[in-house]
Design a protein around this motif. Structure first.
Motif, PDB file in Angstrom:
ATOM      1  N   PHE A   1       0.820  -1.216   0.000  1.00  0.00           N
ATOM      2  CA  PHE A   1       0.000   0.000   0.000  1.00  0.00           C
ATOM      3  C   PHE A   1       0.854   1.268   0.000  1.00  0.00           C
ATOM      4  CE2 PHE A   1      -1.981   3.397   2.525  1.00  0.00           C
ATOM      5  CZ  PHE A   1      -3.086   3.676   1.724  1.00  0.00           C
TER       6      PHE A   1
ATOM      7  N   LEU B   1       1.332   4.186  -3.039  1.00  0.00           N
ATOM      8  CA  LEU B   1       0.764   5.470  -2.629  1.00  0.00           C
ATOM      9  C   LEU B   1       1.781   6.587  -2.782  1.00  0.00           C
ATOM     10  CD1 LEU B   1      -1.615   7.025  -1.279  1.00  0.00           C
ATOM     11  CD2 LEU B   1      -0.550   6.458   0.923  1.00  0.00           C
TER      12      LEU B   1
ATOM     13  N   THR C   1      -5.522  -1.698  -3.741  1.00  0.00           N
ATOM     14  CA  THR C   1      -5.429  -1.246  -2.351  1.00  0.00           C
ATOM     15  C   THR C   1      -5.472   0.275  -2.246  1.00  0.00           C
ATOM     16  OG1 THR C   1      -3.013  -1.418  -2.588  1.00  0.00           O
ATOM     17  CG2 THR C   1      -4.160  -3.266  -1.560  1.00  0.00           C
ATOM     18  N   VAL C   2      -4.698   0.941  -3.078  1.00  0.00           N
ATOM     19  CA  VAL C   2      -4.659   2.412  -3.035  1.00  0.00           C
ATOM     20  C   VAL C   2      -5.948   2.990  -3.616  1.00  0.00           C
ATOM     21  CG1 VAL C   2      -3.359   4.459  -3.738  1.00  0.00           C
ATOM     22  CG2 VAL C   2      -2.153   2.338  -3.207  1.00  0.00           C
TER      23      VAL C   2
ATOM     24  N   ASN D   1      -8.682   2.869  -1.103  1.00  0.00           N
ATOM     25  CA  ASN D   1      -8.417   3.858  -0.053  1.00  0.00           C
ATOM     26  C   ASN D   1      -8.870   5.245  -0.488  1.00  0.00           C
ATOM     27  OD1 ASN D   1      -6.863   4.718   2.509  1.00  0.00           O
ATOM     28  ND2 ASN D   1      -5.922   5.974   0.918  1.00  0.00           N
TER      29      ASN D   1
ATOM     30  N   GLN E   1     -12.488   5.375   0.041  1.00  0.00           N
ATOM     31  CA  GLN E   1     -12.782   5.498   1.467  1.00  0.00           C
ATOM     32  C   GLN E   1     -12.666   6.942   1.921  1.00  0.00           C
ATOM     33  OE1 GLN E   1     -10.330   3.021   3.918  1.00  0.00           O
ATOM     34  NE2 GLN E   1     -11.126   3.850   5.839  1.00  0.00           N
ATOM     35  N   ALA E   2     -11.689   7.662   1.402  1.00  0.00           N
ATOM     36  CA  ALA E   2     -11.566   9.082   1.752  1.00  0.00           C
ATOM     37  C   ALA E   2     -12.780   9.872   1.283  1.00  0.00           C
ATOM     38  CB  ALA E   2     -10.283   9.652   1.134  1.00  0.00           C
TER      39      ALA E   2
ATOM     40  N   ASN F   1     -15.896   9.320   3.752  1.00  0.00           N
ATOM     41  CA  ASN F   1     -15.899   9.787   5.136  1.00  0.00           C
ATOM     42  C   ASN F   1     -16.990  10.821   5.345  1.00  0.00           C
ATOM     43  OD1 ASN F   1     -13.752   8.175   5.949  1.00  0.00           O
ATOM     44  ND2 ASN F   1     -12.226   9.703   5.346  1.00  0.00           N
TER      45      ASN F   1
ATOM     46  N   TRP G   1     -19.459   2.927   0.670  1.00  0.00           N
ATOM     47  CA  TRP G   1     -19.018   1.828   1.515  1.00  0.00           C
ATOM     48  C   TRP G   1     -19.415   0.469   0.948  1.00  0.00           C
ATOM     49  CZ3 TRP G   1     -15.435   3.203   4.638  1.00  0.00           C
ATOM     50  CH2 TRP G   1     -15.431   4.463   5.217  1.00  0.00           C
TER      51      TRP G   1
ATOM     52  N   ILE H   1     -16.856  -0.337  -1.634  1.00  0.00           N
ATOM     53  CA  ILE H   1     -15.551  -0.598  -1.026  1.00  0.00           C
ATOM     54  C   ILE H   1     -15.496  -2.017  -0.473  1.00  0.00           C
ATOM     55  CG2 ILE H   1     -14.002   0.063   0.852  1.00  0.00           C
ATOM     56  CD1 ILE H   1     -14.994   2.947   0.481  1.00  0.00           C
TER      57      ILE H   1
ATOM     58  N   ALA I   1     -13.219  -4.977  -1.916  1.00  0.00           N
ATOM     59  CA  ALA I   1     -12.246  -5.649  -1.056  1.00  0.00           C
ATOM     60  C   ALA I   1     -12.467  -7.155  -1.038  1.00  0.00           C
ATOM     61  CB  ALA I   1     -12.326  -5.076   0.359  1.00  0.00           C
TER      62      ALA I   1
END
Length: 309
Positions: free
Chosen positions: A238, A242, A254-255, A258, A261-262, A265, A274, A277, A281
């Motif tokens: 990761f 990144l 993976t990145v 992420n 996910q940011a 929020n 979500w 995500i 995953a």
């Protein structure tokens, strides 16, 4: 009278042996039950996150935070296929590009790291050359250095040669596996007898033929182990991508997840992703599970390899 006197002795001997057997079973049964309980706890500990991810991939965003089935069970509505459709539609299906990038980085880095580890480990184990001890000591020191501590120096080095934000910025650092070299050297010393190599040389086989036809078949379990460790390590990497990648089309899964996910929020005010995500995953771990299950037989088959009678 002889029979009368011997019978109590025989009965006493049988009683003594049976009592000793019960004591032995009681002593062995206790630790065995305890070890089974401990292993069961470990299985639950490792399986629970995978089970949660499997259940979460079938829910929408509302079901993840307030579904009727709870966090570890399915809801009444099944959203797995709609979540996959969302992965196709989100940013023109960029998730599948990320998944393809992860395959590219993992296979290229894993296979390359395995080849280098096999060659270096075999050389350290079976050839005497000047500086072998100091070089191997330096290699052991590299094993102790965490990979995250090398990300910034790696970024500076790649930046100086103009490889930042390219696929080589991820592949080239993944080719180095100090632990893989160490593992191959240790296994080669035990699994490949020197007498076998000397016999092949006496029969006229060259070094390359001896390595390919004699050593490699005996090294198969270690090769599979290093390959899996390298592939999984590169797939889950990761911090390095990144730091060295900025183009969204070059990111691994993976990145990329992420970044979603940011956006999801609560404080960012972005769209809640979500469900995508968790589904993404879940899909990303399926290739790793298949790889472990399909290659497990090579570990089991190599337990007796390399024995010299």
């Amino acid at each position: 009278m002889a029979l009368v006197t011997e019978t109590p002795q025989l009965e006493g001997g049988r009683k003594g042996r049976s009592a000793a057997g019960r004591r032995t079973r009681s002593r062995n049964g206790g630790p065995r039950i305890g070890s089974h309980i401990f292993l069961l706890i470990l299985v639950i500990y490792f399986i629970t996150p995978i089970w949660w991810l499997t259940v979460a991939s079938t829910k929408d965003t509302a079901g993840l935070f307030g579904g009727s089935g709870g966090p570890l069970w399915f809801d009444n509505e099944f959203h797995f296929f709609s979540n996959i459709q969302g992965l196709f539609e989100r940013q023109d299906g960029i998730y599948w590009r990320w998944l393809g990038n992860s395959f590219l980085y993992a296979i290229s880095g894993g296979v390359g790291a395995t080849i280098l580890a096999v060659l270096a480990g075999y050389g350290f184990a079976k050839y005497n050359f000047r500086g072998r001890g100091p070089f191997f000591g330096l290699l052991l020191g590299a094993v102790m250095v965490p990979l995250t501590a090398l990300v910034i120096p790696t970024f500076v080095l790649l930046s100086s040669v103009g490889l930042v934000n390219t696929i080589w910025a991820v592949i080239l650092p993944s080719l180095l596996s100090p632990f893989g070299v160490y593992l191959m050297r240790v296994f080669t010393q035990e699994a490949v007898p020197d007498e076998l190599l000397d016999a092949a040389r006496i029969d006229g086989a060259g070094e390359i033929r001896t390595f390919v036809q004699i050593a490699l078949p005996l090294l198969r379990p270690a090769i599979v182990t290093v390959l899996l460790l390298s592939v999984v390590g590169t797939w889950n990497n990761f911090f390095l991508p990144l730091a060295v990648l900025s183009d969204p089309l070059l990111l691994p899964v993976t990145v990329g997840l992420n970044g979603w996910q940011a956006l999801s929020n609560a404080g960012s005010g972005g769209e809640a992703l979500w469900n995508l995500i968790t589904t993404g995953a879940f899909l990303s771990i399926i290739p790793l599970i298949i790889a472990f299950l399909s290659l497990q037989k090579y570990w089991q088959g190599g337990l007796s390899l390399g024995s010299l009678k």
